[in-house]
Write a protein that holds these residues in place. Structure first.
Motif, PDB file in Angstrom:
ATOM      1  N   LYS A  74       0.697  -1.099  -0.150  1.00  0.00           N
ATOM      2  CA  LYS A  74      -0.013  -0.083   0.066  1.00  0.00           C
ATOM      3  C   LYS A  74       1.057   1.157   0.120  1.00  0.00           C
ATOM      4  O   LYS A  74       1.580   1.347   0.919  1.00  0.00           O
ATOM      5  N   ALA A  75       0.748   2.138  -0.977  1.00  0.00           N
ATOM      6  CA  ALA A  75       1.512   3.409  -1.021  1.00  0.00           C
ATOM      7  C   ALA A  75       1.072   4.446  -0.023  1.00  0.00           C
ATOM      8  O   ALA A  75       1.797   4.812   0.727  1.00  0.00           O
ATOM      9  N   ILE A  76      -0.328   4.410  -0.093  1.00  0.00           N
ATOM     10  CA  ILE A  76      -1.045   5.500   0.740  1.00  0.00           C
ATOM     11  C   ILE A  76      -2.272   4.727   1.564  1.00  0.00           C
ATOM     12  O   ILE A  76      -3.069   4.162   1.097  1.00  0.00           O
ATOM     13  N   GLU A  77      -2.351   5.062   2.983  1.00  0.00           N
ATOM     14  CA  GLU A  77      -3.331   4.314   3.657  1.00  0.00           C
ATOM     15  C   GLU A  77      -3.857   5.141   4.582  1.00  0.00           C
ATOM     16  O   GLU A  77      -3.172   5.718   5.404  1.00  0.00           O
ATOM     17  N   VAL A  78      -5.139   5.614   4.708  1.00  0.00           N
ATOM     18  CA  VAL A  78      -5.707   6.541   5.696  1.00  0.00           C
ATOM     19  C   VAL A  78      -6.987   5.868   6.209  1.00  0.00           C
ATOM     20  O   VAL A  78      -7.998   5.263   5.274  1.00  0.00           O
ATOM     21  N   VAL A  79      -6.908   5.533   7.510  1.00  0.00           N
ATOM     22  CA  VAL A  79      -7.962   5.133   8.198  1.00  0.00           C
ATOM     23  C   VAL A  79      -8.684   6.210   9.273  1.00  0.00           C
ATOM     24  O   VAL A  79      -8.109   6.327  10.054  1.00  0.00           O
ATOM     25  N   ASP A  80     -10.056   6.449   9.139  1.00  0.00           N
ATOM     26  CA  ASP A  80     -10.659   7.400   9.821  1.00  0.00           C
ATOM     27  C   ASP A  80      -9.973   8.547  10.162  1.00  0.00           C
ATOM     28  O   ASP A  80      -9.820   9.016  11.292  1.00  0.00           O
ATOM     29  N   GLY A  81      -9.484   9.020   9.128  1.00  0.00           N
ATOM     30  CA  GLY A  81      -8.559  10.346   9.117  1.00  0.00           C
ATOM     31  C   GLY A  81      -9.455  11.544   9.493  1.00  0.00           C
ATOM     32  O   GLY A  81     -10.366  11.896   8.716  1.00  0.00           O
ATOM     33  N   ASN A  82      -9.101  12.252  10.414  1.00  0.00           N
ATOM     34  CA  ASN A  82      -9.791  13.504  10.745  1.00  0.00           C
ATOM     35  C   ASN A  82      -8.485  14.532  10.806  1.00  0.00           C
ATOM     36  O   ASN A  82      -8.000  14.668  11.586  1.00  0.00           O
ATOM     37  N   PHE A  83      -8.647  15.563   9.876  1.00  0.00           N
ATOM     38  CA  PHE A  83      -7.535  16.650   9.855  1.00  0.00           C
ATOM     39  C   PHE A  83      -8.405  18.038   9.773  1.00  0.00           C
ATOM     40  O   PHE A  83      -9.275  18.394   9.309  1.00  0.00           O
ATOM     41  N   SER A  84      -7.424  18.908  10.390  1.00  0.00           N
ATOM     42  CA  SER A  84      -7.903  20.168  10.597  1.00  0.00           C
ATOM     43  C   SER A  84      -6.656  21.256  10.514  1.00  0.00           C
ATOM     44  O   SER A  84      -5.684  20.951  11.131  1.00  0.00           O
ATOM     45  N   TRP A  85      -6.766  22.415   9.735  1.00  0.00           N
ATOM     46  CA  TRP A  85      -5.597  23.471   9.745  1.00  0.00           C
ATOM     47  C   TRP A  85      -5.755  24.136  11.106  1.00  0.00           C
ATOM     48  O   TRP A  85      -4.526  24.248  11.597  1.00  0.00           O
ATOM     49  N   ASN A 103     -11.193   7.755   4.380  1.00  0.00           N
ATOM     50  CA  ASN A 103     -10.492   6.418   4.527  1.00  0.00           C
ATOM     51  C   ASN A 103     -10.177   6.178   2.949  1.00  0.00           C
ATOM     52  O   ASN A 103     -10.946   6.297   1.963  1.00  0.00           O
ATOM     53  N   LEU A 104      -8.985   5.882   2.791  1.00  0.00           N
ATOM     54  CA  LEU A 104      -8.417   5.910   1.332  1.00  0.00           C
ATOM     55  C   LEU A 104      -7.515   4.841   1.433  1.00  0.00           C
ATOM     56  O   LEU A 104      -6.518   4.870   2.240  1.00  0.00           O
ATOM     57  N   THR A 105      -7.362   4.178   0.516  1.00  0.00           N
ATOM     58  CA  THR A 105      -6.025   2.993   0.287  1.00  0.00           C
ATOM     59  C   THR A 105      -5.759   3.115  -1.270  1.00  0.00           C
ATOM     60  O   THR A 105      -6.588   2.924  -2.026  1.00  0.00           O
ATOM     61  N   LYS A 153      -6.138  15.294  13.821  1.00  0.00           N
ATOM     62  CA  LYS A 153      -7.011  15.240  15.164  1.00  0.00           C
ATOM     63  C   LYS A 153      -7.124  13.875  15.656  1.00  0.00           C
ATOM     64  O   LYS A 153      -7.054  13.450  16.621  1.00  0.00           O
ATOM     65  N   SER A 154      -7.317  12.975  14.430  1.00  0.00           N
ATOM     66  CA  SER A 154      -7.479  11.549  14.961  1.00  0.00           C
ATOM     67  C   SER A 154      -7.206  10.728  13.685  1.00  0.00           C
ATOM     68  O   SER A 154      -7.203  11.276  12.512  1.00  0.00           O
ATOM     69  N   GLY A 155      -7.029   9.272  13.576  1.00  0.00           N
ATOM     70  CA  GLY A 155      -7.168   8.525  12.652  1.00  0.00           C
ATOM     71  C   GLY A 155      -5.587   8.139  12.396  1.00  0.00           C
ATOM     72  O   GLY A 155      -4.522   8.425  13.244  1.00  0.00           O
ATOM     73  N   ILE A 156      -5.409   7.394  11.510  1.00  0.00           N
ATOM     74  CA  ILE A 156      -3.937   6.818  10.852  1.00  0.00           C
ATOM     75  C   ILE A 156      -3.885   7.044   9.671  1.00  0.00           C
ATOM     76  O   ILE A 156      -4.570   6.906   8.654  1.00  0.00           O
TER      77      ILE A 156
END
Length: 417
Positions: A244-255, A268-270, A301-304
């Motif tokens: 897997k090149a990029i894996e996002v699990v339950d990601g929450n992001f904020s500036w 959620n992205l793979t 904020k949270s996630g992987i």
């Protein structure tokens, strides 16, 4: 010290968080490097002056006391008076110097603008009007210069008159107190007065330098204490350790971490190695923010978020260095002629290079000023492709190119790599 501070400021500017960058412009960071760091470095010339001045004056007064007795008290008082006279003069000189430099900046700015737009002035017949404006600015500058020179003359008078004033006060006290004045005592006292002249004159410069250095130290220290990017936003995996090149699990992001709502929620992205993924959406839907998250520039904020391998990024606005086209593409890498030619062909740069008088050795101006928007975009794409990265992140790379060139880039650059 200066080299160390410049390195620290540069490294800090690379890791600043998005909120910290909002409060400090690039011009301010350059001032930290060029002005504040240099001022702290120059302070090393003055660092010993405070205790040296105190030691020199103490030794001089001790010598006078041995020679003239209680009359040395008059020399001490006269020395204090001369020092105090330097304080307002030094403050005025600094004030007039600031005003002089400000007026000089205004005049130079107006003059350069007039010269740059001379054709318009000639066509409109505005030469005399703008000449009067320049003359008025010159009069203002001349007024501050006159005040500065007069203050400098007064400072010089105090400097050269200090030994005479101190000697008159000392010898006059000797006469009033009835202390005999012998030739040996007089010559020794005059030599001591001459020694006192230099520390008296330099004290004001030392105090001024201490104040300026403290301001610079406070500015740099406040900058170095700013928040950095989170180091744990992206979990970087070594090349080849995952499919897997990029894996996002339950990601929450904020500036802005203090904001109640996240900028991107429940991502959620793979993406597997070798996949071509297009992210589509309306303006302001967060496409560029998603790429910034993968780069680790948006606080999490949270996630992987896991990224496996090296990355190459092409921004929406082209970023070009001042230098040769070849240097912009290689970007510090060694020349591999076969790969270099292939990249030029993939990015439709062959014809552009052939048209230029010096080919890829042509020096492009500040931020690629002598290149079109499409050329700058294609050079930026070529730079990313030449890095031979595992992951390529393109943020609207075809915005500045025509349809035919965009189709060629999509087939040869994006799909082929």
């Amino acid at each position: 010290m200066r080299a160390l501070l410049v390195t620290m400021i540069y490294n800090k500017s690379l890791t600043l968080s998005c909120q910290s960058k909002q409060g400090h412009t690039s011009g301010e960071v350059i001032n930290f490097m060029s002005v504040d760091a240099d001022r702290i470095g120059v302070f090393s010339w003055y660092i010993h002056d405070l205790w040296m001045v105190a030691l020199q004056i103490s030794l001089a007064l001790l010598i006078l006391y041995k020679s003239l007795g209680l009359a040395s008290i008059a020399a001490f008082v006269a020395t204090i008076v001369v020092m105090l006279a330097n304080v307002p003069l030094g403050s005025l000189q600094e004030k007039y110097q600031d005003k002089l430099m400000d007026s000089k900046d205004i005049r130079m700015k107006a003059t350069s603008e007039i010269l740059r737009n001379m054709r318009i002035l000639k066509l409109q017949g505005w030469e005399m009007k703008f000449l009067a404006k320049i003359t008025e600015l010159r009069k203002t500058e001349k007024g501050w210069l006159k005040k500065f020179v007069y203050t400098s003359a007064m400072t010089t008078f105090v400097f050269w008159g200090a030994p005479t004033f101190v000697s008159v006060a000392t010898f006059g006290t000797c006469m009033l107190m009835g202390i005999p004045l012998e030739s040996g005592k007089i010559l020794s006292a005059l030599a001591t007065f001459r020694i006192l002249q230099e520390p008296i004159y330099n004290l004001q410069d030392t105090i001024s330098m201490i104040a300026q250095t403290k301001v610079s130290v406070d500015r740099i220290s406040s900058f170095l204490r700013l928040d950095d990017l989170q180091s744990d936003v992206v979990e970087r995996l070594p090349r080849g350790s995952s499919d897997k090149a990029i894996e996002v699990v339950d990601g929450n992001f904020s500036w802005d971490l203090s904001a109640p709502n996240a900028t991107l929620k429940n991502i959620n992205l793979t993406v597997l190695h070798g996949m071509r993924v297009a992210v589509c959406g309306t303006v302001g839907s967060g496409k560029s923010t998603l790429l910034s998250c993968i780069l680790g520039e948006v606080p999490k904020k949270s996630g992987i978020l896991k990224v496996c391998g090296t990355k190459a990024y092409v921004a929406q606005s082209p970023w070009i260095q001042s230098g040769k086209i070849e240097d912009n593409i290689l970007f510090g890498q060694e020349m591999d002629r076969e790969r270099y030619e292939k990249v030029l062909e993939s990015c439709c740069l062959k014809k552009d290079v052939e048209v230029l008088s010096f080919g890829d050795q042509t020096v492009i101006g500040e931020r690629g000023i002598n290149l079109s928007g499409g050329q700058k975009q294609r050079i930026q794409i070529a730079r990313a492709l030449y890095q031979d990265a595992d992951i390529y992140l393109f943020d609207d790379p075809f915005s500045a190119v025509d349809a035919h060139t965009g189709s060629h880039l999509f087939k040869e650059a994006c799909l082929a790599n």
